[in-house]
Design a protein around this motif. Sequence first.
Motif, PDB file in Angstrom:
ATOM      1  N   LEU A   1       0.829  -1.202   0.000  1.00 32.96           N
ATOM      2  CA  LEU A   1       0.000   0.000   0.000  1.00 32.96           C
ATOM      3  C   LEU A   1       0.864   1.253   0.000  1.00 32.96           C
ATOM      4  O   LEU A   1       0.563   2.242  -0.672  1.00 32.96           O
ATOM      5  CB  LEU A   1      -0.918   0.014   1.223  1.00 32.96           C
ATOM      6  CG  LEU A   1      -2.225  -0.772   1.167  1.00 32.96           C
ATOM      7  CD1 LEU A   1      -2.998  -0.579   2.464  1.00 32.96           C
ATOM      8  CD2 LEU A   1      -3.082  -0.383  -0.029  1.00 32.96           C
TER       9      LEU A   1
ATOM     10  N   SER B   1      -6.516  -2.077   2.307  1.00 34.23           N
ATOM     11  CA  SER B   1      -6.617  -3.338   1.576  1.00 34.23           C
ATOM     12  C   SER B   1      -7.478  -4.292   2.384  1.00 34.23           C
ATOM     13  O   SER B   1      -7.506  -4.236   3.618  1.00 34.23           O
ATOM     14  CB  SER B   1      -5.232  -3.932   1.330  1.00 34.23           C
ATOM     15  OG  SER B   1      -4.579  -4.229   2.556  1.00 34.23           O
TER      16      SER B   1
ATOM     17  N   THR C   1      -8.657  -3.199  -2.960  1.00 35.77           N
ATOM     18  CA  THR C   1      -8.103  -1.974  -2.384  1.00 35.77           C
ATOM     19  C   THR C   1      -9.121  -0.839  -2.494  1.00 35.77           C
ATOM     20  O   THR C   1      -9.758  -0.664  -3.533  1.00 35.77           O
ATOM     21  CB  THR C   1      -6.800  -1.570  -3.092  1.00 35.77           C
ATOM     22  OG1 THR C   1      -5.849  -2.638  -3.004  1.00 35.77           O
ATOM     23  CG2 THR C   1      -6.204  -0.310  -2.466  1.00 35.77           C
TER      24      THR C   1
END
Length: 256
Positions: free
Chosen positions: A73, A150, A226
Amino acid sequence: MKVRTTVMAATVAVLCLTAGACGPDDSADKGDGKDGGKAGSKASASPTPGADAGSAPGPTPTSNGRTLTEAELTEVALVNGELPEYDFAKMPGGDERGTEQSEDEACRPIASIINGSPEPAPAATVFRTAMDTSEEGQDDQTVVTEILTSHAPGGAEQLLRSVRDAVKACADGFRTTSDDGPSTYSGVKALPAPEAGQESLAYQVTGSIEGEGVPLVFQLVRTGSTVVTFYAVNFLSAMTPEVPAELVTAQVAKLP
């Protein structure tokens, strides 16, 4: 029109998100986002006029449905140099979370987003702030908070579905309790969703600071597993803030 906050207000925006500070009193909110206020020139994130919050079409996720780690991320979060005139930084206090609990269970998904703790709980979370450096020194410098999360398979879809349902159920507002005391939100309304990702929605919550109505805008964009939540607040007037289109486009483009 664009998001309008002061740099000082950006710090308060962080508190609004992680400590429930946007509704600390029990008075009725005065702003409904419809009256006058200072407006800028940037458009919202490619809204579909009149679209329902969540009407943005998109393909069924396949190979990009993988649950990203926190390190992954971090890699896909925008950094300085990737979007001209924007400065990106880790959000101060990003590791903290708000404690607001909605008195109406139907509004819990909205309160969870305000807390910085979307539900279902993400597998990983990364917070960032984006500031328009071309407005350096202005008392209405553009500031946007990004939350990248996520999720386990199906979790991202569940998040957007639950928030979308809550926006409809909580149109007349809701109350919360937290470690800082009660909060009142006078209304929730759907906004045109950005044309980005595989699924998206947008909405405004009207909070309160010292009895003054404060519009908070959230845009959620999902790609695979996501979700990126873009958060903006207007402390200068009751005008609905909007997230710059180029920011959403650039961030979503980095998602796998």
